[in-house]
Design a protein around this motif. Sequence first.
Motif, mmCIF file in Angstrom:
data_model
loop_
_atom_site.group_PDB
_atom_site.id
_atom_site.type_symbol
_atom_site.label_atom_id
_atom_site.label_comp_id
_atom_site.label_asym_id
_atom_site.label_seq_id
_atom_site.Cartn_x
_atom_site.Cartn_y
_atom_site.Cartn_z
ATOM 1 N N SER A 88 -10.126 -9.855 7.130
ATOM 2 C CA SER A 88 -9.875 -8.607 7.429
ATOM 3 C C SER A 88 -8.972 -8.299 8.640
ATOM 4 N N ILE A 89 -8.194 -7.510 8.795
ATOM 5 C CA ILE A 89 -7.220 -7.166 9.802
ATOM 6 C C ILE A 89 -7.238 -5.721 10.188
ATOM 7 N N SER A 90 -7.466 -5.335 11.575
ATOM 8 C CA SER A 90 -7.531 -4.212 12.073
ATOM 9 C C SER A 90 -6.446 -3.580 12.276
ATOM 10 N N SER A 91 -6.502 -2.076 12.773
ATOM 11 C CA SER A 91 -5.073 -1.684 12.899
ATOM 12 C C SER A 91 -4.505 -2.226 14.211
ATOM 13 N N ASP A 92 -5.045 -2.751 15.203
ATOM 14 C CA ASP A 92 -4.563 -3.239 16.157
ATOM 15 C C ASP A 92 -4.124 -4.733 16.074
ATOM 16 N N GLY A 93 -4.445 -5.384 14.833
ATOM 17 C CA GLY A 93 -3.926 -6.509 14.538
ATOM 18 C C GLY A 93 -5.208 -7.528 14.618
ATOM 19 N N SER A 94 -6.423 -7.264 15.116
ATOM 20 C CA SER A 94 -7.397 -8.142 15.369
ATOM 21 C C SER A 94 -7.939 -8.574 13.993
ATOM 22 N N THR A 95 -8.271 -10.131 13.812
ATOM 23 C CA THR A 95 -8.832 -10.490 12.607
ATOM 24 C C THR A 95 -10.060 -11.270 12.580
ATOM 25 N N THR A 96 -10.672 -11.285 11.388
ATOM 26 C CA THR A 96 -11.791 -11.892 10.996
ATOM 27 C C THR A 96 -11.882 -12.672 9.682
ATOM 28 N N TYR A 97 -12.634 -13.888 9.645
ATOM 29 C CA TYR A 97 -12.505 -14.589 8.503
ATOM 30 C C TYR A 97 -13.679 -14.968 8.049
ATOM 31 N N ALA B 182 0.876 -1.194 -0.092
ATOM 32 C CA ALA B 182 0.146 -0.088 -0.051
ATOM 33 C C ALA B 182 0.928 1.238 -0.050
ATOM 34 N N SER B 183 0.359 2.375 -0.778
ATOM 35 C CA SER B 183 1.048 3.526 -0.670
ATOM 36 C C SER B 183 -0.047 4.792 -0.636
ATOM 37 N N GLY B 184 0.364 5.929 -0.331
ATOM 38 C CA GLY B 184 -0.619 6.763 -0.279
ATOM 39 C C GLY B 184 -1.523 6.984 1.103
ATOM 40 N N ILE B 185 -1.475 6.083 1.931
ATOM 41 C CA ILE B 185 -1.944 6.090 3.116
ATOM 42 C C ILE B 185 -1.095 5.936 4.336
ATOM 43 N N ASN B 186 -1.724 6.307 5.580
ATOM 44 C CA ASN B 186 -1.071 6.274 6.836
ATOM 45 C C ASN B 186 -1.417 4.761 7.128
ATOM 46 N N PHE B 187 -0.695 3.819 6.590
ATOM 47 C CA PHE B 187 -1.354 2.386 6.506
ATOM 48 C C PHE B 187 -1.463 1.808 7.940
ATOM 49 N N LYS B 188 -0.553 2.233 9.174
ATOM 50 C CA LYS B 188 -0.770 1.585 10.137
ATOM 51 C C LYS B 188 -2.049 1.689 10.949
ATOM 52 N N ILE B 189 -2.924 2.975 10.537
ATOM 53 C CA ILE B 189 -4.063 3.114 11.322
ATOM 54 C C ILE B 189 -5.419 2.582 10.479
ATOM 55 N N HIS B 190 -4.961 2.070 9.395
ATOM 56 C CA HIS B 190 -6.285 1.579 8.491
ATOM 57 C C HIS B 190 -6.265 0.049 8.576
ATOM 58 N N PRO B 191 -7.676 -0.533 8.741
ATOM 59 C CA PRO B 191 -8.082 -1.764 8.268
ATOM 60 C C PRO B 191 -7.636 -2.118 6.983
ATOM 61 N N MET B 192 -7.438 -3.562 7.116
ATOM 62 C CA MET B 192 -7.020 -3.797 5.581
ATOM 63 C C MET B 192 -7.937 -5.317 5.436
ATOM 64 N N ARG B 193 -8.161 -5.521 4.069
ATOM 65 C CA ARG B 193 -8.945 -6.669 3.810
ATOM 66 C C ARG B 193 -8.769 -7.398 2.635
ATOM 67 N N TRP B 194 -8.933 -8.665 2.570
ATOM 68 C CA TRP B 194 -8.701 -9.304 1.333
ATOM 69 C C TRP B 194 -10.315 -9.739 0.770
ATOM 70 N N TYR B 195 -10.575 -9.408 -0.425
ATOM 71 C CA TYR B 195 -11.817 -9.898 -0.878
ATOM 72 C C TYR B 195 -11.494 -10.858 -2.192
ATOM 73 N N ARG B 196 -12.657 -11.498 -2.622
ATOM 74 C CA ARG B 196 -12.262 -12.530 -3.833
ATOM 75 C C ARG B 196 -13.601 -12.514 -4.576
ATOM 76 N N GLN B 197 -13.394 -12.725 -5.861
ATOM 77 C CA GLN B 197 -14.665 -12.737 -6.922
ATOM 78 C C GLN B 197 -14.333 -13.762 -7.866
ATOM 79 N N VAL B 198 -15.477 -14.498 -8.300
ATOM 80 C CA VAL B 198 -15.516 -15.481 -9.318
ATOM 81 C C VAL B 198 -16.500 -14.678 -10.185
ATOM 82 N N PRO B 199 -16.434 -14.923 -11.591
ATOM 83 C CA PRO B 199 -17.240 -14.616 -12.616
ATOM 84 C C PRO B 199 -18.796 -14.733 -12.108
ATOM 85 N N GLY B 200 -19.729 -14.022 -12.382
ATOM 86 C CA GLY B 200 -21.047 -13.966 -12.201
ATOM 87 C C GLY B 200 -21.422 -14.005 -10.582
ATOM 88 N N LYS B 201 -20.426 -13.626 -9.621
ATOM 89 C CA LYS B 201 -20.821 -13.676 -8.265
ATOM 90 C C LYS B 201 -20.445 -12.473 -7.665
#
Length: 115
Positions: free
Chosen positions: A50-59, A24-43
């Motif tokens: 996801s991971i929050s700024s404090d490191g907590s995660t959800t799946y 990532a660039s252009g943001i104050n990375f450490k304070i922002h949540p980060m996420r991974w999404y996925r997509q298949v055609p037609g869906k």
Amino acid sequence: QVHLVESGGGLVQAGGSTRLSCAASGINFKIHPMRWYRQVPGKERELVASISSDGSTTYADSVKGRFTISRVNARNTVYLQMNSLKSEDTAVYYCNTQRTGVMFWGRGTQVSVSS
């Protein structure tokens, strides 16, 4: 300007592993949540992890126990370690963050799992 650049993925055998990275660039990375999404055609795009700024995660239930999201703030990078891959994990994976209510996306990286 916020930029998210994914790397990793490719063709992987079922049961195998791979790791995705998102720089990532252009943001104050450490304070922002980060996420991974996925997509298949037609869906709709699906939130994978996801991971929050404090490191907590959800799946998403479909990846719990197999995928691990992590972040290294010093590198402005978030990772998605993907183990025990299944054919249904085949998708384009997108990195995501948000700032003041605005969502930002990378271009995505393809993960294809062969059975």
